[in-house]
Enzyme design. Structure first.
Site, PDB file in Angstrom:
ATOM      1  N   TYR A  52       0.839  -1.194   0.000  1.00  0.00           N
ATOM      2  CA  TYR A  52       0.000   0.000   0.000  1.00  0.00           C
ATOM      3  C   TYR A  52       0.878   1.249   0.000  1.00  0.00           C
ATOM      4  O   TYR A  52       1.649   1.484   0.935  1.00  0.00           O
ATOM      5  CB  TYR A  52      -0.928   0.026   1.206  1.00  0.00           C
ATOM      6  CG  TYR A  52      -1.994  -1.054   1.214  1.00  0.00           C
ATOM      7  CD1 TYR A  52      -2.291  -1.786   0.069  1.00  0.00           C
ATOM      8  CD2 TYR A  52      -2.706  -1.342   2.366  1.00  0.00           C
ATOM      9  CE1 TYR A  52      -3.264  -2.766   0.073  1.00  0.00           C
ATOM     10  CE2 TYR A  52      -3.693  -2.327   2.387  1.00  0.00           C
ATOM     11  CZ  TYR A  52      -3.959  -3.037   1.237  1.00  0.00           C
ATOM     12  OH  TYR A  52      -4.922  -4.019   1.247  1.00  0.00           O
ATOM     13  N   SER A 215     -13.204  -4.228   0.090  1.00  0.00           N
ATOM     14  CA  SER A 215     -14.005  -3.462  -0.877  1.00  0.00           C
ATOM     15  C   SER A 215     -15.506  -3.709  -0.683  1.00  0.00           C
ATOM     16  O   SER A 215     -16.207  -4.107  -1.624  1.00  0.00           O
ATOM     17  CB  SER A 215     -13.590  -3.789  -2.310  1.00  0.00           C
ATOM     18  OG  SER A 215     -12.325  -3.257  -2.605  1.00  0.00           O
ATOM     19  N   PRO A 216     -16.024  -3.484   0.523  1.00  0.00           N
ATOM     20  CA  PRO A 216     -17.437  -3.778   0.786  1.00  0.00           C
ATOM     21  C   PRO A 216     -18.436  -2.860   0.096  1.00  0.00           C
ATOM     22  O   PRO A 216     -19.641  -3.109   0.164  1.00  0.00           O
ATOM     23  CB  PRO A 216     -17.529  -3.627   2.313  1.00  0.00           C
ATOM     24  CG  PRO A 216     -16.442  -2.670   2.667  1.00  0.00           C
ATOM     25  CD  PRO A 216     -15.322  -2.991   1.715  1.00  0.00           C
ATOM     26  N   GLY A 220     -17.884  -5.044  -9.261  1.00  0.00           N
ATOM     27  CA  GLY A 220     -16.824  -5.443 -10.191  1.00  0.00           C
ATOM     28  C   GLY A 220     -15.488  -5.470  -9.471  1.00  0.00           C
ATOM     29  O   GLY A 220     -15.411  -5.647  -8.253  1.00  0.00           O
ATOM     30  N   VAL A 225     -18.221   2.363  -6.745  1.00  0.00           N
ATOM     31  CA  VAL A 225     -19.092   1.988  -5.637  1.00  0.00           C
ATOM     32  C   VAL A 225     -20.533   1.879  -6.134  1.00  0.00           C
ATOM     33  O   VAL A 225     -20.935   2.560  -7.075  1.00  0.00           O
ATOM     34  CB  VAL A 225     -19.002   3.013  -4.486  1.00  0.00           C
ATOM     35  CG1 VAL A 225     -17.587   3.074  -3.928  1.00  0.00           C
ATOM     36  CG2 VAL A 225     -19.438   4.404  -4.956  1.00  0.00           C
ATOM     37  N   PHE A 226     -21.295   1.009  -5.498  1.00  0.00           N
ATOM     38  CA  PHE A 226     -22.686   0.822  -5.917  1.00  0.00           C
ATOM     39  C   PHE A 226     -23.626   1.796  -5.216  1.00  0.00           C
ATOM     40  O   PHE A 226     -24.718   2.069  -5.714  1.00  0.00           O
ATOM     41  CB  PHE A 226     -23.144  -0.618  -5.689  1.00  0.00           C
ATOM     42  CG  PHE A 226     -22.995  -1.126  -4.282  1.00  0.00           C
ATOM     43  CD1 PHE A 226     -23.938  -0.822  -3.306  1.00  0.00           C
ATOM     44  CD2 PHE A 226     -21.915  -1.921  -3.921  1.00  0.00           C
ATOM     45  CE1 PHE A 226     -23.812  -1.293  -2.013  1.00  0.00           C
ATOM     46  CE2 PHE A 226     -21.771  -2.394  -2.624  1.00  0.00           C
ATOM     47  CZ  PHE A 226     -22.727  -2.080  -1.669  1.00  0.00           C
TER      48      PHE A 226
END
Length: 305
Positions: A52, A215-216, A220, A225-226
């Protein structure tokens, strides 16, 4: 924040982990505020990786938290190793040198948990076992886990590794939930029945390995983000409806959906926004009903046979 046991270990950890992959996007003052807010909220579990920011994220974190012996006793540190430029590397030499680098950057003598980051096709379990034994005996690492591994890969490691695998960090969100939908659609003639991970969720539950969803909020593979995304109108409408019922934000509900699963998962956040982090932490106090959980699952486009 509510706590839980991590795998078969004696570690009592917050149900939400603070991911530090993007801490290098903050200035010094911002990083200090972020870390301090995390601690004030009871979120003292910090997830890192040696890649990171090319290692800078661990350095920035150590400076932001003003690492010393007193601070170290109050936090739980997890980091990952095994990814190199153009390859994966679970060799004994690389694991040992990686941990030394991690500890130096974090300004600490030990990690609470070390995860192997992504499966190495050339892994030799005996080498991993030697590395783990050396790290444990030296006190540099107290617990061990993996990331992005399927059941047989874990079993292969366990052929030689004697330490319990306490965690498996896996990509999982409402829209990336194949490890859940596959089980529901088992033996059905549809795409949701495709087994992409060897029933890893059931395997982890059977073996008391804590699943740490990464990545909650992503759909994809880092496509975005949804939440509040026009591509997912039905899902957002349902999440917003349930969020209003509990007087929380949609962010809180997205994490609460993961926490509702009986696998006792520990989602890893990625946000550097303090208010959004607080919203993630609030999920600890929200317990969705079975009906609400399935309503969200279906609204994301998942089918029930």
């Amino acid at each position: 924040m509510r706590t839980m046991k991590l795998g078969t270990s004696s570690l009592e950890v917050p149900v939400v982990a603070v991911g530090c992959m993007r801490i290098n996007s903050l200035d010094k003052a911002g990083a200090e505020r972020f870390v301090q807010t995390s601690l004030e909220q009871g979120a003292n579990f910090f997830d890192h990786a040696d890649i990171y920011g090319g290692g800078t994220c661990e350095e920035i974190f150590a400076d932001a938290i003003h690492m010393n012996d007193t601070v170290r006793e109050k936090i739980i540190l997890q980091s990952k190793c095994g990814i190199r430029k153009g390859m994966f590397d679970f060799s004994k030499e690389h694991i040992l040198s990686s941990v030394d680098g991690i500890l130096k950057r974090l300004k600490t003598d030990y990690l609470d948990i070390l995860l192997l980051h992504r499966p190495d096709a050339l892994v030799e379990p005996e080498e991993v076992a030697e590395a783990f034994d050396q790290l444990e005996s030296s006190g540099k690492v107290r617990h061990f886990g993996v990331s992005n591994q399927n059941p047989m890969q874990i079993q292969l490691l366990k052929k030689a590794v004697r330490q319990p695998i306490v965690a498996n960090q896996l990509q999982l969100s409402i829209t990336n939930a194949t490890m859940i939908s596959q089980g529901i659609n088992n033996n059905m003639l549809n795409d949701s029945a495709v087994d992409r991970d060897g029933s890893i969720l059931d395997f982890c539950r059977l073996n008391d390995i804590t699943v740490q969803p990464w990545s909650p909020f992503q759909y994809g593979f880092f496509e975005g983000v949804f939440l509040d995304n026009e591509k997912f109108p039905e899902l957002n409408a349902k999440i917003d409806e349930i969020a209003a019922k509990y007087s929380v934000t949609n962010t809180t509900i997205a994490i609460a959906w993961l926490l509702r699963h009986p696998a006792h998962m520990q989602p890893v956040t990625g946000t550097m926004n303090i208010e959004r982090l607080k919203d993630c932490i609030k999920a600890s106090d929200v317990h969705l009903t079975r009906e609400e959980w399935y309503e969200i699952f279906r609204a994301a486009g998942n089918i029930l046979p």
